[in-house]
Design a protein around this motif. Structure first.
Motif, PDB file in Angstrom:
ATOM      1  N   ILE A 246       1.900   5.437   3.911  1.00 12.28           N
ATOM      2  CA  ILE A 246       1.773   4.179   3.162  1.00 12.28           C
ATOM      3  C   ILE A 246       0.336   3.679   3.275  1.00 12.28           C
ATOM      4  O   ILE A 246      -0.170   3.499   4.379  1.00 12.28           O
ATOM      5  CB  ILE A 246       2.720   3.085   3.701  1.00 12.28           C
ATOM      6  N   GLN A 247      -0.307   3.482   2.148  1.00 14.53           N
ATOM      7  CA  GLN A 247      -1.643   2.885   2.151  1.00 14.53           C
ATOM      8  C   GLN A 247      -1.507   1.369   2.069  1.00 14.53           C
ATOM      9  O   GLN A 247      -0.941   0.836   1.126  1.00 14.53           O
ATOM     10  CB  GLN A 247      -2.489   3.397   0.992  1.00 14.53           C
ATOM     11  N   VAL A 248      -2.040   0.674   3.091  1.00 14.71           N
ATOM     12  CA  VAL A 248      -1.927  -0.788   3.139  1.00 14.71           C
ATOM     13  C   VAL A 248      -3.244  -1.486   2.830  1.00 14.71           C
ATOM     14  O   VAL A 248      -3.278  -2.697   2.686  1.00 14.71           O
ATOM     15  CB  VAL A 248      -1.410  -1.251   4.515  1.00 14.71           C
ATOM     16  N   GLY A 249      -4.328  -0.727   2.766  1.00 17.82           N
ATOM     17  CA  GLY A 249      -5.611  -1.364   2.470  1.00 17.82           C
ATOM     18  C   GLY A 249      -6.708  -0.332   2.288  1.00 17.82           C
ATOM     19  O   GLY A 249      -6.590   0.815   2.740  1.00 17.82           O
ATOM     20  N   VAL A 287      -6.663   2.592   4.967  1.00 19.57           N
ATOM     21  CA  VAL A 287      -5.808   2.430   6.150  1.00 19.57           C
ATOM     22  C   VAL A 287      -4.409   2.913   5.786  1.00 19.57           C
ATOM     23  O   VAL A 287      -3.761   2.359   4.897  1.00 19.57           O
ATOM     24  CB  VAL A 287      -5.773   0.961   6.619  1.00 19.57           C
ATOM     25  N   LEU A 288      -3.954   3.985   6.487  1.00 18.73           N
ATOM     26  CA  LEU A 288      -2.671   4.615   6.190  1.00 18.73           C
ATOM     27  C   LEU A 288      -1.704   4.410   7.352  1.00 18.73           C
ATOM     28  O   LEU A 288      -2.094   4.513   8.518  1.00 18.73           O
ATOM     29  CB  LEU A 288      -2.864   6.111   5.939  1.00 18.73           C
ATOM     30  N   VAL A 289      -0.451   4.161   7.024  1.00 16.15           N
ATOM     31  CA  VAL A 289       0.551   3.826   8.047  1.00 16.15           C
ATOM     32  C   VAL A 289       1.741   4.772   7.932  1.00 16.15           C
ATOM     33  O   VAL A 289       2.191   5.088   6.829  1.00 16.15           O
ATOM     34  CB  VAL A 289       1.043   2.371   7.875  1.00 16.15           C
ATOM     35  N   LYS A 300      10.925   2.924   1.045  1.00 15.72           N
ATOM     36  CA  LYS A 300      11.629   1.921   1.841  1.00 15.72           C
ATOM     37  C   LYS A 300      10.681   1.284   2.855  1.00 15.72           C
ATOM     38  O   LYS A 300      10.667   0.054   3.047  1.00 15.72           O
ATOM     39  CB  LYS A 300      12.802   2.578   2.561  1.00 15.72           C
ATOM     40  N   ALA A 301       9.857   2.124   3.504  1.00 20.93           N
ATOM     41  CA  ALA A 301       8.882   1.602   4.470  1.00 20.93           C
ATOM     42  C   ALA A 301       7.835   0.738   3.779  1.00 20.93           C
ATOM     43  O   ALA A 301       7.381  -0.276   4.332  1.00 20.93           O
ATOM     44  CB  ALA A 301       8.218   2.758   5.208  1.00 20.93           C
ATOM     45  N   ALA A 302       7.437   1.121   2.563  1.00 19.18           N
ATOM     46  CA  ALA A 302       6.445   0.335   1.823  1.00 19.18           C
ATOM     47  C   ALA A 302       6.978  -1.064   1.524  1.00 19.18           C
ATOM     48  O   ALA A 302       6.237  -2.058   1.611  1.00 19.18           O
ATOM     49  CB  ALA A 302       6.071   1.058   0.532  1.00 19.18           C
ATOM     50  N   HIS A 312       0.070  -5.150  -1.161  1.00 20.31           N
ATOM     51  CA  HIS A 312      -0.406  -4.063  -2.016  1.00 20.31           C
ATOM     52  C   HIS A 312      -0.083  -2.688  -1.432  1.00 20.31           C
ATOM     53  O   HIS A 312      -0.708  -1.693  -1.797  1.00 20.31           O
ATOM     54  CB  HIS A 312      -1.914  -4.191  -2.224  1.00 20.31           C
ATOM     55  N   ALA A 313       0.864  -2.610  -0.511  1.00 20.73           N
ATOM     56  CA  ALA A 313       1.223  -1.331   0.102  1.00 20.73           C
ATOM     57  C   ALA A 313       1.860  -0.399  -0.933  1.00 20.73           C
ATOM     58  O   ALA A 313       2.675  -0.831  -1.743  1.00 20.73           O
ATOM     59  CB  ALA A 313       2.187  -1.562   1.267  1.00 20.73           C
ATOM     60  N   PHE A 314       1.473   0.893  -0.906  1.00 24.82           N
ATOM     61  CA  PHE A 314       2.070   1.867  -1.804  1.00 24.82           C
ATOM     62  C   PHE A 314       2.036   3.250  -1.157  1.00 24.82           C
ATOM     63  O   PHE A 314       1.284   3.508  -0.215  1.00 24.82           O
ATOM     64  CB  PHE A 314       1.366   1.878  -3.170  1.00 24.82           C
ATOM     65  N   VAL A 315       2.873   4.151  -1.665  1.00 23.18           N
ATOM     66  CA  VAL A 315       3.059   5.477  -1.068  1.00 23.18           C
ATOM     67  C   VAL A 315       1.948   6.422  -1.510  1.00 23.18           C
ATOM     68  O   VAL A 315       1.569   6.443  -2.691  1.00 23.18           O
ATOM     69  CB  VAL A 315       4.433   6.054  -1.463  1.00 23.18           C
ATOM     70  N   VAL A 316       1.418   7.202  -0.565  1.00 23.10           N
ATOM     71  CA  VAL A 316       0.414   8.228  -0.856  1.00 23.10           C
ATOM     72  C   VAL A 316       0.837   9.525  -0.170  1.00 23.10           C
ATOM     73  O   VAL A 316       1.690   9.538   0.715  1.00 23.10           O
ATOM     74  CB  VAL A 316      -0.994   7.803  -0.387  1.00 23.10           C
ATOM     75  N   ARG A 317       0.177  10.629  -0.559  1.00 18.70           N
ATOM     76  CA  ARG A 317       0.521  11.923   0.025  1.00 18.70           C
ATOM     77  C   ARG A 317      -0.746  12.731   0.294  1.00 18.70           C
ATOM     78  O   ARG A 317      -1.089  13.635  -0.459  1.00 18.70           O
ATOM     79  CB  ARG A 317       1.452  12.689  -0.901  1.00 18.70           C
ATOM     80  N   PRO A 318      -1.491  12.405   1.351  1.00 16.90           N
ATOM     81  CA  PRO A 318      -2.651  13.209   1.722  1.00 16.90           C
ATOM     82  C   PRO A 318      -2.185  14.542   2.304  1.00 16.90           C
ATOM     83  O   PRO A 318      -1.423  14.558   3.272  1.00 16.90           O
ATOM     84  CB  PRO A 318      -3.362  12.351   2.773  1.00 16.90           C
TER      85      PRO A 318
END
Length: 391
Positions: A246-249, A287-289, A300-302, A312-318
């Motif tokens: 989850i990217q939060v910032g 910042v990834l969580v 769900k976590a986002a 502004h949290a959203f899902v990412v896939r590094p």
């Protein structure tokens, strides 16, 4: 005879009392006159605030003297004198109301009444002015906050546009790969030979071709292919992958991103900072969580993070990370994480499904293999044995 003596004694007491009263009145007059003289002197030097205080002493403590009426008026008027640096309308209003209770001539009463109405009007205007100033300050704060929100929203929109552009490029690449794979599958199902077989010379026999293949030296192109194949990340047996975060910032300043990561880490979250260079916008630190196996878990976590004010949290896939090993000693793992974080590495840990009771120590989350390899080289200089793996 006795009655006469009693009368004489009573008269003596009465006369003594009168003399004491007269003497007290004289002393009060003298003291009041001293205060009045000091007040007049201060008034001449334009020390109006101090003069008003001296007049107030006479007005308050010597009401039976001949100076009382003048002292009350002076205490009121000097407190609202234009040259007084410490004008006090409330005090002046109190003395004016006290002045109106004294025996006054019609002219004096009219003047005092006019002063009272003017001071009350000034007091009302000052209250209205204070209310207007408070409202102005409140509106100014709201405007500043709205301006800050607009700036933040603009910044966030730019970040989302950059992420969208990156995702669109990745999607195009994946689509191209899917097309090539589909064509290859179709050719195999139809039994069509590949282009290399079609172009093979017909003059050589099978034995000659075999010999030529055996004797052919390894070319630079072959070496590159071999190296590329060795760097493919095949799935590890029994390894459980957690590709979603989850990217939060996203911050322009590395220090700001590290500070935000520390706040989240203190709250018990698994956090890392990922560097990204965006065309036309420069370096950004995301910042990834967390770590999640499926997009549903990540979504769900986002939502939970959004409820924690990370709106502004959203899902990412590094896809890449750097692994430093697998540990069963929690104390050792904790010390290594603390050391890496002190060196500004984004260290975090994930469970190792392949080996029970062991935890994988990872550093960072990267969108490109090249960036992960750069960090791996830096960690190798620190004495670690890193390897770039799939998340």
């Amino acid at each position: 005879m006795k009655i006469r003596n009693i009368i004489i004694i009573i008269l003596c007491f009465f006369m003594t009392s009168c003399l004491s009263t007269i003497r007290g009145s004289e002393e009060s007059e003298l003291k009041a006159r001293d205060f009045m003289d000091r007040a007049a002197a201060l008034e001449k030097t334009e020390a109006y605030h101090q003069a008003a205080q001296e007049y107030a002493m006479v007005a308050e403590y010597y009401p039976s003297t001949s100076y009382h009426k003048l002292a009350v008026w002076k205490a009121a008027s000097l407190n609202i004198h234009p040259a007084n640096p410490e004008i006090n309308y409330a005090v002046a209003l109190n003395w004016l109301k006290a002045y109106l209770k004294l025996p006054l001539s019609p002219a004096e009463k009219e003047t005092a009444t006019f002063y009272v109405s003017m001071v009350e009007r000034v007091n009302n205007l000052q209250a209205e002015l204070s209310s207007v100033v408070e409202e102005k300050n409140r509106l100014l704060e709201i405007t500043q906050k709205q301006s800050s929100d607009i700036e933040s929203d603009t910044k966030r929109r730019e970040e989302l546009e950059a992420d969208l552009a990156h995702a669109w490029d990745e999607l195009k690449k994946m689509k191209a790969v899917d097309v090539r794979m589909h064509r290859s599958g179709v050719e195999k199902s139809l039994g069509q030979p590949s282009q290399s077989v079609q172009k093979a010379p017909k003059t050589k026999s099978v034995g000659q071709l075999s010999q030529s293949v055996q004797k052919a030296p390894e070319t630079k192109s072959d070496k590159r292919k071999t190296t590329s194949q060795s760097r493919q990340y095949a799935p590890v047996k029994n390894q459980e992958f957690y590709p979603y975060m989850i990217q939060v910032g996203s911050y322009k300043s590395k220090e700001d991103s590290i500070r935000e990561a520390m706040i989240l880490r203190d709250k018990g979250d698994s956090v890392c900072v990922s560097h990204a260079r965006i065309a036309g916008k420069g370096d950004w630190y995301r910042v990834l969580v967390g770590f999640y196996r499926t997009p549903e878990e990540a979504q769900k976590a986002a939502l939970e993070l959004k409820n924690r004010e990370y709106h502004h949290a959203f899902v990412v896939r590094p896809p890449f990370t750097v692994e430093l090993g697998s540990f069963s000693d929690d104390e050792k793992l904790k010390k290594l994480k603390t050391y890496l974080i002190s060196k500004e590495y984004s260290a975090y840990s994930l469970p190792n499904r392949a080996t029970k009771n062991r935890i994988r120590l990872l550093v960072g989350a990267f969108w490109t293999e090249k960036k992960a390899e750069t960090i791996a080289k830096d960690l190798q200089k620190e004495g670690f044995k890193p390897k770039v793996v799939r998340r």
